[in-house]
Design a protein around this motif. Sequence first.
Motif, PDB file in Angstrom:
ATOM      1  N   SER A  45       8.189  -0.983  -5.634  1.00 13.58           N
ATOM      2  CA  SER A  45       7.314  -1.688  -6.576  1.00 13.58           C
ATOM      3  C   SER A  45       8.102  -2.163  -7.799  1.00 13.58           C
ATOM      4  O   SER A  45       7.886  -3.272  -8.298  1.00 13.58           O
ATOM      5  N   LEU A  80       2.303 -10.388  -5.412  1.00 15.84           N
ATOM      6  CA  LEU A  80       1.108  -9.979  -4.674  1.00 15.84           C
ATOM      7  C   LEU A  80       1.366  -8.736  -3.838  1.00 15.84           C
ATOM      8  O   LEU A  80       0.514  -7.848  -3.738  1.00 15.84           O
ATOM      9  N   VAL A  81       2.569  -8.655  -3.233  1.00 15.30           N
ATOM     10  CA  VAL A  81       2.921  -7.471  -2.458  1.00 15.30           C
ATOM     11  C   VAL A  81       3.026  -6.261  -3.371  1.00 15.30           C
ATOM     12  O   VAL A  81       2.560  -5.166  -3.039  1.00 15.30           O
ATOM     13  N   ARG A  83       1.434  -5.737  -6.167  1.00 16.32           N
ATOM     14  CA  ARG A  83       0.080  -5.324  -6.525  1.00 16.32           C
ATOM     15  C   ARG A  83      -0.601  -4.603  -5.364  1.00 16.32           C
ATOM     16  O   ARG A  83      -1.325  -3.625  -5.568  1.00 16.32           O
ATOM     17  N   ALA A  84      -0.370  -5.097  -4.153  1.00 20.00           N
ATOM     18  CA  ALA A  84      -0.966  -4.451  -2.985  1.00 20.00           C
ATOM     19  C   ALA A  84      -0.440  -3.027  -2.822  1.00 20.00           C
ATOM     20  O   ALA A  84      -1.184  -2.120  -2.447  1.00 20.00           O
ATOM     21  N   ILE A  87      -2.309  -0.879  -5.254  1.00 21.04           N
ATOM     22  CA  ILE A  87      -3.710  -0.667  -4.890  1.00 21.04           C
ATOM     23  C   ILE A  87      -3.843   0.283  -3.698  1.00 21.04           C
ATOM     24  O   ILE A  87      -4.709   1.159  -3.683  1.00 21.04           O
ATOM     25  N   SER A  88      -2.973   0.100  -2.704  1.00 20.55           N
ATOM     26  CA  SER A  88      -3.118   0.876  -1.473  1.00 20.55           C
ATOM     27  C   SER A  88      -2.266   2.135  -1.456  1.00 20.55           C
ATOM     28  O   SER A  88      -2.792   3.256  -1.541  1.00 20.55           O
ATOM     29  N   ASN A 154       0.939   0.474   8.356  1.00 27.44           N
ATOM     30  CA  ASN A 154       0.655  -0.668   7.483  1.00 27.44           C
ATOM     31  C   ASN A 154       1.941  -1.306   6.967  1.00 27.44           C
ATOM     32  O   ASN A 154       2.049  -2.538   6.895  1.00 27.44           O
TER      33      ASN A 154
END
Length: 216
Positions: A45, A80-81, A83-84, A87-88, A154
């Motif tokens: 991240s 975007l990745v 942030r994903a 979130i996940s 995932n």
Amino acid sequence: MKFTDYIWQEALPVYEKIQSHPFNQELKEGTLPVEKFKFYIYQDSLYLADFAKALALAGTRANSSQELLDFLQFAQNAILVERALHISYFKEYDIAFDGGKAPGCFAYTNYLLATSAYGSYEVAVAALLPCFWIYKRVGDYIYANQKSPNPYQNWIDAYAGEDFAKSVEKALAICDSLAENASESTKIKMTEAYLTASRLEYVFWDSAYRLEAWEV
């Protein structure tokens, strides 16, 4: 031979070490310890935040408006990745938002940012390419050989997916186009940048596997 075919062969020993690294082998088998995956995700991240900046920096030096748009799209996708992940994975694995960059992540991101800011556009593109290409190759390899069910499905699906493949093909095409019009000295620098970034890809995975920390 396309330039990207040439640099792939030049850096093939590095890629083979990445593919055979215990981190990726254990991820493939679904046996990677959770604490190592958590360490990797947190570092990833932090990496992606700076990778997006490096992509945008390179894009501002592009030779055409289309390539500028391409690199800005790459940068947006990286954000975007990131942030994903927050979130996940950060929620699923209860990952804390602290600790800062490990030495491997620090070295890699600073190399990309410096190259994108101060190197030529051609060299910056070559340095940014391994994060696209190597991740795609690793993702495809793990997807084709994984043990199922896999707790890291995932992640595997994301890097073996079609959307990521399209970005990789676009980045490869840009690199080849630039190399076609580059001087021999520039192509040598592009090759060196690709090799350096590939080695730093290895360092990044190795850092996660060793739960690397600053010694002082």
